[in-house]
Design a protein around this motif. Structure first.
Motif, PDB file in Angstrom:
ATOM      1  N   GLU A 211       0.877  -1.199   0.000  1.00 45.77           N
ATOM      2  CA  GLU A 211       0.000   0.000   0.000  1.00 45.77           C
ATOM      3  C   GLU A 211       0.895   1.223   0.000  1.00 45.77           C
ATOM      4  OE1 GLU A 211      -2.474   0.002   3.469  1.00 45.77           O
ATOM      5  OE2 GLU A 211      -3.473  -1.873   2.896  1.00 45.77           O
ATOM      6  N   SER A 212       0.624   2.142  -0.934  1.00 44.81           N
ATOM      7  CA  SER A 212       1.387   3.390  -0.940  1.00 44.81           C
ATOM      8  C   SER A 212       0.431   4.570  -1.054  1.00 44.81           C
ATOM      9  CB  SER A 212       2.381   3.407  -2.102  1.00 44.81           C
ATOM     10  OG  SER A 212       2.958   4.680  -2.199  1.00 44.81           O
ATOM     11  N   SER A 213       0.615   5.549  -0.148  1.00 41.66           N
ATOM     12  CA  SER A 213      -0.235   6.745  -0.220  1.00 41.66           C
ATOM     13  C   SER A 213       0.545   7.912  -0.830  1.00 41.66           C
ATOM     14  CB  SER A 213      -0.748   7.095   1.173  1.00 41.66           C
ATOM     15  OG  SER A 213       0.357   7.346   2.006  1.00 41.66           O
ATOM     16  N   THR A 246       1.614  -6.805   5.315  1.00 38.02           N
ATOM     17  CA  THR A 246       1.539  -5.673   4.372  1.00 38.02           C
ATOM     18  C   THR A 246       2.751  -4.755   4.527  1.00 38.02           C
ATOM     19  OG1 THR A 246      -0.855  -5.767   4.559  1.00 38.02           O
ATOM     20  CG2 THR A 246       0.058  -3.759   3.602  1.00 38.02           C
ATOM     21  N   ARG A 248       3.913  -0.880   3.782  1.00 37.77           N
ATOM     22  CA  ARG A 248       3.252   0.402   3.501  1.00 37.77           C
ATOM     23  C   ARG A 248       4.269   1.514   3.287  1.00 37.77           C
ATOM     24  NH1 ARG A 248       0.102  -2.076   7.314  1.00 37.77           N
ATOM     25  NH2 ARG A 248      -2.043  -2.413   6.649  1.00 37.77           N
ATOM     26  N   SER A 250       4.362   5.851   3.016  1.00 43.15           N
ATOM     27  CA  SER A 250       3.619   7.111   3.107  1.00 43.15           C
ATOM     28  C   SER A 250       4.623   8.258   3.122  1.00 43.15           C
ATOM     29  CB  SER A 250       2.764   7.127   4.369  1.00 43.15           C
ATOM     30  OG  SER A 250       3.592   6.968   5.491  1.00 43.15           O
ATOM     31  N   ASP A 264       6.877  -2.141   7.699  1.00 43.71           N
ATOM     32  CA  ASP A 264       6.460  -3.540   7.518  1.00 43.71           C
ATOM     33  C   ASP A 264       5.915  -4.067   8.832  1.00 43.71           C
ATOM     34  OD1 ASP A 264       8.574  -4.819   9.133  1.00 43.71           O
ATOM     35  OD2 ASP A 264       9.928  -4.117   7.571  1.00 43.71           O
TER      36      ASP A 264
END
Ligand code: ADP
Length: 336
Positions: A211-213, A246, A248, A250, A264
């Motif tokens: 997931e990348s924002s 997941t 991630r 951000s 992580d």
């Protein structure tokens, strides 16, 4: 080696300073002597004038030779003293300065020596294992084709690891400076996506989600090496995380700088190991024993070199059994 180089450099400094000093001493000797003669002749003229006599032309005035000899002696003596003082002072300063000049070179040579010995040590272990495996099996008269194939496959794995090690060693030396780099405006969204694509096969194997924002964030840098930096962090996040977890990413942007977080849900890093994880060839014991993952402990030192060349920094926050977050600080450029 550096002691004799230091002495040679100090002597060179001394020769240069003393050559200049002796040259000026000759100049001072000559001009002072001319001045002394002029003053003595002037005194003689005044002597004649005081007695109401007409002085002879300056060229005909005779100066007492004893006076001149004494004046010469005094000048030479003073110049000699001054030169001796300069010799002593510049000898000392030259030695200190040559030490300072050579210190960074000495540190660099030491670092290179350590690098070579670390690298050869890392290379020797898998090579020895490979060699003995080959020797033992070559001597085995009952080696079946099936077993031979298994051995070849295991050897190929070792060779692949060695290739990875030599690639990483090469990269580590390449990232010593930013020569040949293109510092341009780079989209971090693209860099992050490109890096994840490269590690995706490994992530898929372990069913690790991403997931990348990070959307419209830009930095000034070299896209290729920044992609490599994220690949290293993602590769570690995948290697040291349980299946079905997941990873991630951000970002938090400020005016001139921004922070990027790569998190992580993995095994975490013990607090006492954190100060060492960016060292070359450092692998924490937990990663060696409990999780048999490949790696030579070079990834994070390469990552650190890349981030430093971008005038940024990297730090880590980790909790055992909960996960790890790497924070990257990079220059921030506005979108427009
Ligand atoms: P390696 O090839 O061993 O992964 P690195 O330089 O990339 O070498 O990492 C050094 C050590 O830091 C690893 O051996 C591991 O112990 C620890 N480490 C790095 N990233 C993580 C992470 N995301 N989670 C847990 N441990 C990590």
């Amino acid at each position: 080696m550096f002691r004799s180089a230091r002495l040679k450099l100090a002597s060179l400094y001394l020769v240069i300073i003393m050559t200049i000093s002796i040259f000026f001493s000759f100049f001072i000797y000559n001009t002072t002597l001319v001045e002394v003669e002029r003053v003595l002749k002037h005194q003689a003229v005044e002597f004649y004038a005081a007695r109401g006599l007409i002085p002879p032309p300056p060229n005909f005035i005779q100066i007492n030779p004893d006076l001149l000899i004494e004046a010469r002696r005094q000048i030479v003596l003073r110049l000699l003293t001054i030169n001796l003082i300069i010799l002593g002072i510049s000898g000392g300063i030259g030695y200190i300065l040559s030490g300072k000049t050579l210190a960074p070179i000495e540190a660099m040579v030491d670092q290179q020596k350590r690098f070579i010995s670390d690298a050869s040590h890392e290379l020797r272990t898998p090579l020895t294992a490979l060699k003995s495996e080959l020797e033992v099996n070559l001597r085995d008269k009952e080696l079946t084709p099936q077993r031979a194939k298994e051995i070849l496959m295991s050897n190929l794995e070792e060779v692949n690891n060695l290739q990875m090690l030599s690639d990483n060693l090469l990269r580590l030396t390449q990232y010593e400076d930013a020569r040949g780099w293109d510092f341009v405006k780079v989209s971090l969204q693209k860099v992050i996506a490109d890096a994840w694509v490269k590690v995706a096969p490994l992530a898929n194997q372990r069913q690790i989600a991403f997931e990348s924002s990070v959307k419209n964030e830009y930095t000034i840098g070299d896209a290729f090496s920044l992609t490599e930096l994220f690949m290293i962090l993602f590769d570690n996040a995948i290697k040291y995380s349980p299946k079905k977890s997941t990873v991630r990413v951000s970002a938090k942007a400020h005016d001139a700088s921004m922070k990027l977080f790569v998190s992580d849900e993995g095994i975490g890093i013990p607090q006492e190991n954190i100060p060492h994880i960016f060292d070359r060839f450092y692998r924490s014991d937990s990663s060696r024993s409990k999780h048999s993952v490949t790696g030579y402990g070079l990834g994070l030192s390469i990552a650190q070199k890349i981030i430093r060349l971008h005038k940024g920094s990297i730090s880590v926050d980790s909790t055992i059994g909960r996960g790890t977050t790497f924070t990257l600080k990079l220059p921030h450029v506005k979108e427009a």
